[in-house]
Design an enzyme around this catalytic site. Sequence first.
Site, PDB file in Angstrom:
ATOM      1  N   LEU A  13       0.959  -1.225   0.094  1.00 12.83           N
ATOM      2  CA  LEU A  13       0.037  -0.022   0.004  1.00 12.83           C
ATOM      3  C   LEU A  13       0.997   1.309  -0.028  1.00 12.83           C
ATOM      4  CD1 LEU A  13      -2.682  -0.987   2.591  1.00 12.83           C
ATOM      5  CD2 LEU A  13      -2.493  -1.431  -0.092  1.00 12.83           C
ATOM      6  N   ARG A  20       2.643  15.125   5.521  1.00 15.78           N
ATOM      7  CA  ARG A  20       3.409  15.656   6.648  1.00 15.78           C
ATOM      8  C   ARG A  20       4.832  15.531   6.427  1.00 15.78           C
ATOM      9  NH1 ARG A  20       2.108  11.655  11.499  1.00 15.78           N
ATOM     10  NH2 ARG A  20       4.014  12.650  12.581  1.00 15.78           N
ATOM     11  N   LYS A  27       6.308  10.185  -0.466  1.00 14.81           N
ATOM     12  CA  LYS A  27       6.746   9.757   0.924  1.00 14.81           C
ATOM     13  C   LYS A  27       7.666   8.539   0.630  1.00 14.81           C
ATOM     14  CE  LYS A  27       3.843   7.980   3.791  1.00 14.81           C
ATOM     15  NZ  LYS A  27       2.777   7.870   5.125  1.00 14.81           N
ATOM     16  N   GLY A 106       4.234   0.581   2.279  1.00 17.56           N
ATOM     17  CA  GLY A 106       5.484   1.219   1.549  1.00 17.56           C
ATOM     18  C   GLY A 106       6.233   2.284   2.587  1.00 17.56           C
ATOM     19  N   ASP A 107       5.416   2.606   3.375  1.00 16.95           N
ATOM     20  CA  ASP A 107       5.963   3.390   4.502  1.00 16.95           C
ATOM     21  C   ASP A 107       6.317   2.715   5.918  1.00 16.95           C
ATOM     22  OD1 ASP A 107       3.652   3.063   5.857  1.00 16.95           O
ATOM     23  OD2 ASP A 107       3.069   5.395   5.802  1.00 16.95           O
ATOM     24  N   ALA A 412      57.917  18.369 -13.266  1.00 22.07           N
ATOM     25  CA  ALA A 412      56.998  19.336 -12.670  1.00 22.07           C
ATOM     26  C   ALA A 412      56.589  20.247 -13.453  1.00 22.07           C
ATOM     27  CB  ALA A 412      57.610  19.854 -11.175  1.00 22.07           C
TER      28      ALA A 412
END
Length: 459
Positions: A13, A20, A27, A106-107, A412
Amino acid sequence: MTTASHEFAAIILAAGKGTRMKSDLHKVLHPIAGRSMLHHLMASVDELSPAHKVVVVGAGREQLENALDGSAATCLQEPQLGTGHAVQQAQRKLEGFTGDVLVVYGDVPFVRPATMRAMLDRLHGDDAPAVVVLGFEPDDALQYGRVLTEGGDTIAKMVEYKDASEAERGCTLCNSGLMAARAEDMFALLDRVGNDNSQGEYYLPDIVNIAIADGRTCAAVTSDKPSEVAGINSRAELAEAEAQWQDFRREEAMAEGSTLRAPQTVFFSYDTQLGRDVVIEPNVVFGPGVSVADKCTIRAFSHLEGTTLHEGAEIGPYARLRPGSVLEKGAKIGNFVEMKKATLGPGAKANHLSYIGDATVGAGANIGAGTITCNYDGYFKYQTTIGERAFIGSNSALVAPVSIGADAIVGAGATVTRDVGEGELRLVRAEQSVKPGWADRFHDAMKKKKAASNKGPGA
């Protein structure tokens, strides 16, 4: 692992807006240790070899589909009418599937494969539960929904906190939201879920109470690690998850034989590989794609990404190794050196203040301080090849495409635009002009001029 006779489909899901987070990025695509929440979860699911994976999407659908890149089917939940409604949207994608269904979020990225396997195995227990719920016991149950059990893991009732009595709130077993059921049970029960509640939504946990009312058994599997079911809904919670992951990885690295001088200052990526007897000094950051072999030393304030270090290699302090960097056995990159798409051969060194990009450096070669490979003309990138045991003098510019032969010496300050043969000395600098006494006369004149100016008005 779940057997072939118990095939399962995972429904993930991920349709929530994630307001937020206050971000344009979805998210579940926010990264932890260099990998998105969603991909952390998908990697765990994949360890169980699911027959199907369906991601339920909503806001930010295009971002999710791009991130998944065909690795899972997607279905749209629009409008969003609760978790039960979200799972129903996946039914068409699973038409004809008769195995088990595992619902994850999913979170909630850190659910372990072993925990998911335990849920699926419990579904096929002797009492044949209609639904299996993943419960957990946090230090503070707060306002989580409760899982009321009787006689072990058999569920008597699922109740939301706001609907629970004081006695029910005293139960410490909380609902994580993760569930498993046979496909035919999952969708048949969902068809009977109503939305007669304050939110007007269809809640997934209601399938448990419906099954219990039918006289069927439902069971709880309890996680022994509550942190694995923590959801991430804000930047602060994302930072907490990152800290949790990093703490675990640091402990793992030390347990496997690496020395971390100041563990809390070292940051790993999800795929960092470390050998034994690796020494990591303070303030080192690993981006994705880093492999470190045995006995390497990574000094303070170094940043590595897409890099391979072979045995005994040493970098830093203050080194930056970008994708495509390879240090062969015993090679050394020193302070303020940057590498990109370059290979440093066995025992080769670039100790100070250099940029080595799109280059191959042979074994035992020495790159002097301030040397750069000029690999870009504003349109295309070009290769520099430096042979074994070659010596590149300080402050040299190697204008690619260019090849420096084995045992060659570049003086150099040289700007090298043509190939240098094996064993050659290449000097590319203006001839020096010497004027005896000039500096003494200059200093005398300037001292007199300064003295005169100090005697002027207002001195």
